[in-house]
Design a protein around this motif. Structure first.
Motif, PDB file in Angstrom:
ATOM      1  N   TYR A 167       1.152  -1.110  -0.233  1.00  0.00           N
ATOM      2  CA  TYR A 167       0.115  -0.023  -0.065  1.00  0.00           C
ATOM      3  C   TYR A 167       0.945   1.337  -0.031  1.00  0.00           C
ATOM      4  N   LEU A 168       0.363   2.176  -0.647  1.00  0.00           N
ATOM      5  CA  LEU A 168       1.210   3.634  -0.724  1.00  0.00           C
ATOM      6  C   LEU A 168       0.126   4.458   0.234  1.00  0.00           C
ATOM      7  N   ILE A 169       0.983   4.930   1.293  1.00  0.00           N
ATOM      8  CA  ILE A 169       0.166   5.697   2.295  1.00  0.00           C
ATOM      9  C   ILE A 169       0.876   7.064   2.235  1.00  0.00           C
ATOM     10  N   HIS A 170       0.132   8.222   2.026  1.00  0.00           N
ATOM     11  CA  HIS A 170       0.338   9.577   2.041  1.00  0.00           C
ATOM     12  C   HIS A 170       0.564   9.977   3.612  1.00  0.00           C
ATOM     13  N   VAL A 171       1.626  10.517   4.077  1.00  0.00           N
ATOM     14  CA  VAL A 171       1.696  11.347   5.312  1.00  0.00           C
ATOM     15  C   VAL A 171       2.157  12.639   5.157  1.00  0.00           C
ATOM     16  N   ARG A 172       1.460  13.395   5.667  1.00  0.00           N
ATOM     17  CA  ARG A 172       1.468  14.732   5.638  1.00  0.00           C
ATOM     18  C   ARG A 172       2.040  15.201   7.034  1.00  0.00           C
ATOM     19  N   LEU A 173       3.372  15.770   6.997  1.00  0.00           N
ATOM     20  CA  LEU A 173       3.936  16.591   7.873  1.00  0.00           C
ATOM     21  C   LEU A 173       4.034  18.216   7.762  1.00  0.00           C
ATOM     22  N   LYS A 174       4.120  18.741   9.098  1.00  0.00           N
ATOM     23  CA  LYS A 174       4.141  20.382   9.204  1.00  0.00           C
ATOM     24  C   LYS A 174       5.436  20.278   9.708  1.00  0.00           C
ATOM     25  N   GLY A 175       6.515  21.115   8.948  1.00  0.00           N
ATOM     26  CA  GLY A 175       7.655  21.403   9.915  1.00  0.00           C
ATOM     27  C   GLY A 175       7.578  22.713  10.693  1.00  0.00           C
ATOM     28  N   PRO A 223       8.474  17.712  -1.033  1.00  0.00           N
ATOM     29  CA  PRO A 223       8.508  19.002  -0.403  1.00  0.00           C
ATOM     30  C   PRO A 223       7.007  19.653  -0.819  1.00  0.00           C
ATOM     31  N   GLY A 224       6.431  20.534   0.142  1.00  0.00           N
ATOM     32  CA  GLY A 224       5.308  21.342  -0.368  1.00  0.00           C
ATOM     33  C   GLY A 224       5.605  22.923   0.123  1.00  0.00           C
ATOM     34  N   PRO A 225       4.786  23.653   0.199  1.00  0.00           N
ATOM     35  CA  PRO A 225       4.597  25.027   0.525  1.00  0.00           C
ATOM     36  C   PRO A 225       4.680  25.258   2.120  1.00  0.00           C
ATOM     37  N   GLU A 226       5.392  26.386   2.445  1.00  0.00           N
ATOM     38  CA  GLU A 226       5.313  26.669   3.727  1.00  0.00           C
ATOM     39  C   GLU A 226       5.597  25.839   4.762  1.00  0.00           C
ATOM     40  N   GLY A 227       6.474  24.895   4.553  1.00  0.00           N
ATOM     41  CA  GLY A 227       7.147  23.939   5.610  1.00  0.00           C
ATOM     42  C   GLY A 227       6.191  22.711   5.633  1.00  0.00           C
ATOM     43  N   ASP A 228       5.338  22.392   4.596  1.00  0.00           N
ATOM     44  CA  ASP A 228       4.600  21.193   4.698  1.00  0.00           C
ATOM     45  C   ASP A 228       5.482  20.177   3.720  1.00  0.00           C
ATOM     46  N   VAL A 229       5.498  18.805   3.957  1.00  0.00           N
ATOM     47  CA  VAL A 229       5.853  17.894   3.207  1.00  0.00           C
ATOM     48  C   VAL A 229       5.203  16.667   3.529  1.00  0.00           C
ATOM     49  N   THR A 230       4.988  15.899   2.100  1.00  0.00           N
ATOM     50  CA  THR A 230       4.272  14.659   2.110  1.00  0.00           C
ATOM     51  C   THR A 230       5.429  13.570   1.916  1.00  0.00           C
ATOM     52  N   LEU A 231       5.177  12.475   2.811  1.00  0.00           N
ATOM     53  CA  LEU A 231       5.708  11.177   2.424  1.00  0.00           C
ATOM     54  C   LEU A 231       4.962  10.400   1.706  1.00  0.00           C
ATOM     55  N   GLY A 232       5.554   9.504   0.903  1.00  0.00           N
ATOM     56  CA  GLY A 232       4.988   8.593   0.439  1.00  0.00           C
ATOM     57  C   GLY A 232       5.586   7.360   1.075  1.00  0.00           C
ATOM     58  N   LEU A 233       4.926   6.634   1.959  1.00  0.00           N
ATOM     59  CA  LEU A 233       5.292   5.242   2.448  1.00  0.00           C
ATOM     60  C   LEU A 233       4.525   4.112   1.867  1.00  0.00           C
ATOM     61  N   PHE A 234       5.521   3.228   1.291  1.00  0.00           N
ATOM     62  CA  PHE A 234       5.174   2.074   0.642  1.00  0.00           C
ATOM     63  C   PHE A 234       5.394   1.055   1.896  1.00  0.00           C
ATOM     64  N   LEU A 235       4.108   0.509   2.145  1.00  0.00           N
ATOM     65  CA  LEU A 235       4.082  -0.544   3.207  1.00  0.00           C
ATOM     66  C   LEU A 235       3.408  -1.808   2.835  1.00  0.00           C
ATOM     67  N   LEU A 236       4.097  -2.933   3.262  1.00  0.00           N
ATOM     68  CA  LEU A 236       3.583  -4.255   3.175  1.00  0.00           C
ATOM     69  C   LEU A 236       2.632  -4.472   4.359  1.00  0.00           C
TER      70      LEU A 236
END
Length: 99
Positions: free
Chosen positions: A2-10, A41-54
């Motif tokens: 599965y591909l799970i997107h995790v949004r982080l705020k820096g 990387p996204g705008p204003e300190g946001d970043v999206t991680l694409g985690l590929f998980l079994l």
């Protein structure tokens, strides 16, 4: 898998780190099922991680991604000040959406 997107705020507007995928990977255990991390990387300190998980189910993968990134943010000094905003699979539009 599965591909799970995790949004982080820096903590500031330059949140994306060149070593972010390596940091997340270093915090993963075998039970997390992590196979690969992509960083967007996204705008204003946001970043999206694409985690590929079994995982056996989507819900399991989403929980694993959330736990892993929360653990990384809490435990890794380089991620001090980061916050996990969301951890979820992204719906991909298909031809049936317009019907």
């Amino acid at each position: 898998m599965y591909l799970i997107h995790v949004r982080l705020k820096g903590p500031d507007t330059t949140a994306s780190r060149p070593d972010l995928a390596t940091i997340i990977t270093s915090c993963a255990g075998k039970a997390d099922g992590l196979e690969h991390v992509a960083v967007h990387p996204g705008p204003e300190g946001d970043v999206t991680l694409g985690l590929f998980l079994l995982a056996d189910r989507l819900a399991t993968a989403e929980r694993s991604a959330a736990r892993l990134t929360e653990r990384a943010v809490a435990d890794h000094p380089a991620l001090r000040g980061f916050r996990v905003l969301t951890a979820e699979a992204v719906l991909v539009p298909g031809p049936w959406w317009d019907s």
